[in-house]
Write an enzyme that holds these catalytic residues in place. Structure first.
Site, PDB file in Angstrom:
ATOM      1  N   HIS A  64      -5.482  -1.020  11.643  1.00 17.99           N
ATOM      2  CA  HIS A  64      -5.006  -1.743  10.444  1.00 17.99           C
ATOM      3  C   HIS A  64      -5.578  -2.914  10.197  1.00 17.99           C
ATOM      4  O   HIS A  64      -6.054  -3.785  11.080  1.00 17.99           O
ATOM      5  CB  HIS A  64      -3.643  -2.176  10.985  1.00 17.99           C
ATOM      6  CG  HIS A  64      -2.722  -2.404   9.630  1.00 17.99           C
ATOM      7  ND1 HIS A  64      -2.708  -1.766   8.541  1.00 17.99           N
ATOM      8  CD2 HIS A  64      -2.054  -3.885   9.283  1.00 17.99           C
ATOM      9  CE1 HIS A  64      -1.827  -2.494   7.691  1.00 17.99           C
ATOM     10  NE2 HIS A  64      -1.650  -3.728   8.018  1.00 17.99           N
ATOM     11  N   GLN A  86       0.750  -1.375  -0.011  1.00 16.73           N
ATOM     12  CA  GLN A  86      -0.001  -0.154  -0.128  1.00 16.73           C
ATOM     13  C   GLN A  86       0.658   1.403   0.038  1.00 16.73           C
ATOM     14  O   GLN A  86       0.275   2.224  -0.174  1.00 16.73           O
ATOM     15  CB  GLN A  86      -0.720  -0.047   1.329  1.00 16.73           C
ATOM     16  CG  GLN A  86      -0.106   0.059   2.430  1.00 16.73           C
ATOM     17  CD  GLN A  86      -1.056  -0.266   3.858  1.00 16.73           C
ATOM     18  OE1 GLN A  86      -1.635  -1.241   4.102  1.00 16.73           O
ATOM     19  NE2 GLN A  86      -1.495   0.960   4.289  1.00 16.73           N
ATOM     20  N   ASN A 136      -0.247  -9.289   4.967  1.00 14.03           N
ATOM     21  CA  ASN A 136      -0.247  -7.823   5.152  1.00 14.03           C
ATOM     22  C   ASN A 136      -0.007  -7.317   3.852  1.00 14.03           C
ATOM     23  O   ASN A 136      -0.150  -7.835   2.966  1.00 14.03           O
ATOM     24  CB  ASN A 136       1.003  -7.550   6.105  1.00 14.03           C
ATOM     25  CG  ASN A 136       0.815  -6.276   6.906  1.00 14.03           C
ATOM     26  OD1 ASN A 136      -0.167  -5.455   6.314  1.00 14.03           O
ATOM     27  ND2 ASN A 136       1.568  -5.911   8.057  1.00 14.03           N
ATOM     28  N   CYS A 192      -5.081   0.170   3.740  1.00 11.76           N
ATOM     29  CA  CYS A 192      -4.940  -1.339   4.218  1.00 11.76           C
ATOM     30  C   CYS A 192      -6.460  -1.970   4.079  1.00 11.76           C
ATOM     31  O   CYS A 192      -6.537  -3.176   3.769  1.00 11.76           O
ATOM     32  CB  CYS A 192      -4.361  -1.456   5.719  1.00 11.76           C
ATOM     33  SG  CYS A 192      -5.582  -0.563   6.750  1.00 11.76           S
TER      34      CYS A 192
END
Length: 444
Positions: free
Chosen positions: A365, A64, A386, A70
């Site tokens: 997040h 990102q 992630n 996110c």
């Protein structure tokens, strides 16, 4: 009762420090390395070995960059798996985060202006108006907000609307878009104060949206309306689907019924009884779109639902407080990773409910659960995809301990078919409306 600090007290405090045999040792360690490095327990790293009994294949980790998208990356990462598996496209295939980002910022701008009009008769120093003006829009969001965008605008492959400077480094865009929105807020509030007609207010707002659309096009590029979907599969066969719209692409190649995927939270605070649903006032992006709605469940229930979804080959979008007890370079999230209370010889304990009530923690997040390690049927650690690129963790994947999940995970997205009949009945309830600043309204 007011009690100032007196110098004889300071003398006593210093004497307490001097009387401790390890004070100088700890001072030297912490002053040179910091609290986290000096309190890190290296045994935690060996316990977080990245091997899992259930491990989904989800492709190359996305990045990102310097943006707060996110939630968007995590959601699009869950959606690309169906396409990757059915079409056998390359592991680095991505859906366009910038396309979704464009419409999110445009819709958030309209949502903000609508809330300005709804609160225009309240004084500027009222808590609601102050909260509204603090951040007119930002990069973050929640699952239901993403669904609202896709249900209206569809999605496209990344190449059909690639990243720009302002999508990858969003600080400048956010600064000037928020400045524009605050400027427009002054005008709308003045029109309401002057008792302007509804048509004049609507025409003024329409002009504002014209200017915002132009600003977003300058910075993020023109939003895609149709494109040719072409690719080579893993067998090197060429495919093309010409002149397809974003809505058609989502329906044909992703094929998810987003109404089936619902938000479940774990908020063990006294003001939110379990098995009730909640929404947050003034939280959303698409006016007239999908409402943010959470069902609050016990943590053990959430884990079992997540395991069911993983066992069926589906990853799990989730929201957490990623900065707590985590090493982002090593890709470890574990409550045993650091022991600052032992190092500093002080009590730093708070329950999960207390952390929420006293502003110590909230969702910051969003990521994707792609695996879990089950020992005797119980989870010990979880595999996490992630969106910070491949240079962190294990090629971008993190390991989350089960206890870390208990303490710092607040939201899951689960297909409602995995819920029990009782849970489905609870989810169907009309939601209780929470204040705009409630921690469950935090944006990932």
């Amino acid at each position: 009762m007011t009690s100032e600090i007196k110098f004889d007290q300071i003398k006593q405090f210093q004497q307490d420090f001097d009387d401790r045999k390890d004070s100088k040792v700890i001072e030297r360690a912490v002053s040179h390395q910091g609290i986290l490095a000096a309190s890190e327990d290296f045994s935690a790293e060996s316990n977080m070995h990245p091997v899992f009994s259930i491990d989904l294949s989800t492709g190359k980790v996305a990045d990102q960059k310097q943006s707060g998208r996110c939630w968007m990356f995590a959601a699009l990462n869950t959606m690309r798996i169906n396409l990757m598996n059915s079409l056998k496209v390359a592991d680095d295939f991505e859906l366009s985060q910038n396309y979704t980002n464009f419409w999110d910022k445009f819709e958030k701008s309209n949502y903000f202006l609508e809330n300005v009009l709804k609160t225009a008769e309240k004084p500027l120093d009222s808590r609601k108006v102050s909260w509204l003006m603090q951040t007119p829009q930002q990069d973050g969001g929640q699952w239901d907000m993403l669904c609202a965008l896709i249900e209206k605008y569809g999605i496209v492959p990344k190449y059909a609307m690639p990243e720009t400077f302002s999508s990858e480094k969003s600080a400048q865009l956010n600064k000037y878009l928020n400045l524009k929105l605050r400027h427009d807020a002054t005008i709308l509030r003045e029109l309401v104060a002057d008792k302007a007609s509804g048509s004049k207010i609507a025409n003024t707002k329409d002009k504002m949206l014209t200017e915002i659309y132009r600003l977003l096009t300058y910075t993020l590029g023109e939003p895609t309306t149709s494109f040719d979907f072409e690719y080579r599969d893993k067998d090197n066969n060429y495919h093309i689907d010409q002149n397809i719209t974003p809505q058609e692409f989502f329906k044909k190649y992703i094929g998810l019924n987003l109404e089936d995927y619902i938000s479940l939270i774990n908020s063990p605070t006294d003001d939110k009884p379990f098995n009730k649903t909640y929404t947050i006032e003034m939280l959303g992006n698409v006016v007239g779109g999908r409402q943010v709605k959470h069902l609050n469940l016990e943590m053990n229930e959430l884990k079992q639902l997540a395991i069911k979804q993983l066992q069926n080959g589906e990853s799990v979008w989730f929201g957490s407080d990623v900065g707590q007890s985590s090493n982002t370079k090593k890709g470890i999230m574990d409550t045993n990773l650091y022991v600052p209370d032992e190092l500093l010889d002080t009590d730093l304990s708070l329950s999960k409910a207390e952390r929420l009530d006293y502003s110590e923690s909230l969702m910051t997040h969003a990521m994707v659960i792609t695996g879990v390690d089950l020992v005797d049927g119980k989870p010990t650690k979880w595999k996490v995809e992630n969106s910070w690129g491949e240079k962190v963790g294990t090629k971008g994947y993190f390991v989350m301990s089960d206890d870390w999940m208990d303490q710092f995970v607040y939201q899951f997205v689960i297909n409602k078919k995995y819920l029990s009949a009782e849970q489905q009945k609870a989810q169907a309830q009309e939601p209780i409306v929470l204040k705009p600043w409630d921690p469950m309204g935090a944006l990932a």
